[in-house]
Design a protein around this motif. Structure first.
Motif, PDB file in Angstrom:
ATOM      1  N   LEU A  87      78.992 -14.086 -38.819  1.00  0.00           N
ATOM      2  CA  LEU A  87      77.864 -14.846 -38.291  1.00  0.00           C
ATOM      3  C   LEU A  87      76.642 -13.951 -38.108  1.00  0.00           C
ATOM      4  CD1 LEU A  87      76.809 -17.459 -37.019  1.00  0.00           C
ATOM      5  CD2 LEU A  87      77.773 -16.700 -34.852  1.00  0.00           C
ATOM      6  N   LEU A  89      74.378 -13.461 -35.844  1.00  0.00           N
ATOM      7  CA  LEU A  89      73.168 -14.254 -35.597  1.00  0.00           C
ATOM      8  C   LEU A  89      71.948 -13.370 -35.352  1.00  0.00           C
ATOM      9  CD1 LEU A  89      74.058 -17.332 -33.381  1.00  0.00           C
ATOM     10  CD2 LEU A  89      72.884 -17.299 -35.566  1.00  0.00           C
ATOM     11  N   ILE A 159      73.255 -22.912 -28.208  1.00  0.00           N
ATOM     12  CA  ILE A 159      74.692 -23.144 -28.366  1.00  0.00           C
ATOM     13  C   ILE A 159      75.237 -23.610 -27.024  1.00  0.00           C
ATOM     14  CG2 ILE A 159      76.935 -22.099 -28.863  1.00  0.00           C
ATOM     15  CD1 ILE A 159      75.523 -20.204 -30.769  1.00  0.00           C
ATOM     16  N   VAL A 161      78.595 -25.289 -24.824  1.00  0.00           N
ATOM     17  CA  VAL A 161      80.059 -25.355 -24.829  1.00  0.00           C
ATOM     18  C   VAL A 161      80.530 -26.333 -23.765  1.00  0.00           C
ATOM     19  CG1 VAL A 161      80.432 -23.028 -25.728  1.00  0.00           C
ATOM     20  CG2 VAL A 161      80.190 -23.367 -23.269  1.00  0.00           C
ATOM     21  N   PHE A 168      88.615 -27.119 -26.374  1.00  0.00           N
ATOM     22  CA  PHE A 168      87.333 -26.456 -26.179  1.00  0.00           C
ATOM     23  C   PHE A 168      86.387 -26.915 -27.277  1.00  0.00           C
ATOM     24  CE2 PHE A 168      84.786 -22.888 -27.779  1.00  0.00           C
ATOM     25  CZ  PHE A 168      83.948 -22.702 -26.694  1.00  0.00           C
ATOM     26  N   ALA A 170      82.320 -26.647 -28.937  1.00  0.00           N
ATOM     27  CA  ALA A 170      81.049 -25.932 -28.972  1.00  0.00           C
ATOM     28  C   ALA A 170      80.128 -26.666 -29.932  1.00  0.00           C
ATOM     29  CB  ALA A 170      81.258 -24.486 -29.424  1.00  0.00           C
ATOM     30  N   THR A 190      77.540 -27.260 -21.481  1.00  0.00           N
ATOM     31  CA  THR A 190      76.889 -26.159 -20.774  1.00  0.00           C
ATOM     32  C   THR A 190      76.207 -25.262 -21.790  1.00  0.00           C
ATOM     33  OG1 THR A 190      78.605 -26.196 -19.089  1.00  0.00           O
ATOM     34  CG2 THR A 190      77.271 -24.199 -19.230  1.00  0.00           C
ATOM     35  N   ARG A 191      74.947 -24.963 -21.545  1.00  0.00           N
ATOM     36  CA  ARG A 191      74.211 -24.099 -22.485  1.00  0.00           C
ATOM     37  C   ARG A 191      74.750 -22.680 -22.371  1.00  0.00           C
ATOM     38  NH1 ARG A 191      69.091 -27.022 -23.589  1.00  0.00           N
ATOM     39  NH2 ARG A 191      68.017 -25.135 -24.196  1.00  0.00           N
ATOM     40  N   LEU A 192      75.405 -22.235 -23.419  1.00  0.00           N
ATOM     41  CA  LEU A 192      75.985 -20.893 -23.410  1.00  0.00           C
ATOM     42  C   LEU A 192      74.916 -19.850 -23.697  1.00  0.00           C
ATOM     43  CD1 LEU A 192      78.410 -18.928 -23.415  1.00  0.00           C
ATOM     44  CD2 LEU A 192      78.743 -19.478 -25.817  1.00  0.00           C
ATOM     45  N   VAL A 193      74.113 -20.128 -24.670  1.00  0.00           N
ATOM     46  CA  VAL A 193      73.107 -19.147 -25.051  1.00  0.00           C
ATOM     47  C   VAL A 193      71.958 -19.857 -25.741  1.00  0.00           C
ATOM     48  CG1 VAL A 193      74.139 -18.648 -27.305  1.00  0.00           C
ATOM     49  CG2 VAL A 193      72.788 -16.901 -26.168  1.00  0.00           C
ATOM     50  N   TRP A 205      67.217 -13.240 -26.638  1.00  0.00           N
ATOM     51  CA  TRP A 205      68.338 -14.057 -26.210  1.00  0.00           C
ATOM     52  C   TRP A 205      68.163 -14.429 -24.766  1.00  0.00           C
ATOM     53  CZ3 TRP A 205      71.610 -16.387 -29.207  1.00  0.00           C
ATOM     54  CH2 TRP A 205      71.962 -15.837 -30.422  1.00  0.00           C
ATOM     55  N   THR A 207      70.608 -16.300 -21.666  1.00  0.00           N
ATOM     56  CA  THR A 207      71.875 -16.955 -21.312  1.00  0.00           C
ATOM     57  C   THR A 207      71.737 -17.601 -19.963  1.00  0.00           C
ATOM     58  OG1 THR A 207      72.726 -14.930 -20.338  1.00  0.00           O
ATOM     59  CG2 THR A 207      73.296 -15.359 -22.628  1.00  0.00           C
TER      60      THR A 207
END
Lengths: 207, 100
Positions: A87, A89, A159, A161, A168, A170, A190-193, A205, A207
């Protein structure tokens, strides 16, 4: 839910057209024409000289083909990297092509940028839907974020989750100024990132 | 995995982003390979500590013992195993610490 550029254009036209509906009614609600009418006429003339703002110009058939081709050319390597669990990112964003000169899009007003971002979002969805290969939400999001960045339009790759019973889940999507350009999925994620891709081709980034 | 000792310093790697999602469960996403990890309440407690600043295994152990009813030796063993797993997954980096 992403809204279309057409809806944005309607909003803008409605705002621009405010006051065009006719002569103002009297304060007592009788509808009698009052002395403010001449001023209203001049306002109408002024508004008529200023044509309603077209936030997102219609694309010519050739431009549509060019855009679809660009989307597919971004999609192919992106999908390959994600499929191979490579990935990376951060690298993908760092590696975004940086225009030598500011693009036309980067000089657009916020309203026009939003309209163009919304149109690109729906175009990415429609184009990738046509492909025989599958494309995950993450693939679509990376493609759109890169497409927007090329045009100097800031966006955020989000992203989220959550859980579905014991499973689980995502989901990834892209936002422009907090408005989703791709389907943001369920409300309870829930906003992970959040990766902010800025219009000067920097990123950070959160979080 | 390199030998972990009480003085080994542990820090989260920048490619690991985490968020608590409820019931003490935390989800960690490795941005390098796109793999998600789920850790339980005790793992969340350790990750929360590491998120503040790098800590030695010993410091983590004492912090957990102070908050939970657990023998120090049992806790140290579990922390070592947990950090070993996290390091193998590439979510934390471990360095040799100076004796404190």
């Amino acid at each position: 839910v992403a809204f279309s550029s057409r809806e944005l254009a309607v909003i803008e036209q409605t705002m621009s057209g405010h006051g065009e509906a006719g002569p103002p009614e009297a304060a007592d609600g009788t509808g009698a024409r009052v002395s403010r009418w001449p001023r209203a006429i001049s306002t109408r003339r002024q508004l008529r000289r200023e044509r309603p703002v077209q936030l997102a110009q219609p694309l010519t058939p050739a431009a549509k083909v060019r855009l679809a081709t660009e989307i597919v050319r971004i999609y192919v390597p992106t999908r390959a990297r994600i499929a191979c669990n490579r990935l990376r990112l951060l690298e993908q964003v760092k590696g975004l092509p940086v225009a030598q000169a500011p693009s036309r899009s980067s000089q657009l007003s916020p309203g026009r940028k939003s309209a163009q971002a919304a149109r690109l979002g729906s175009t990415v969805e429609r184009t990738l839907d046509l492909l025989p290969t599958d494309s995950s939400c993450l693939t679509r999001s990376v493609v759109l974020a890169r497409l927007l960045s090329r045009r100097g339009i800031e966006s955020s790759l989000v992203i989220g989750v959550g859980s579905d019973g014991d499973s689980f889940i995502a989901h990834a999507w892209v936002e422009h100024r907090g408005i989703p350009l791709l389907d943001p999925g369920r409300d309870d994620l829930t906003r992970l990132v959040q990766l902010d891709v800025l219009n000067d081709h920097k990123h950070r980034w959160r979080t | 995995m390199a030998n972990l000792t009480g003085s080994s310093i542990v820090a989260p790697r920048p490619n690991a982003v985490a968020r608590e999602v409820g019931d003490g469960v935390t989800v960690i996403l490795d941005l390098d390979d796109g793999v998600y990890y789920k850790i339980d309440a005790v793992g969340t407690a350790v990750w929360t500590l590491l998120d503040i600043r790098p800590l030695t295994i010993e410091e983590i152990t004492h912090a957990i013992v102070a908050e939970h009813e657990v023998e120090t030796e049992d806790c140290r063993r579990d922390v070592l195993a947990f950090i070993d797993e996290m390091a193998t997954a590439g979510l934390v980096e471990v360095g040799d610490g100076e004796p404190r």
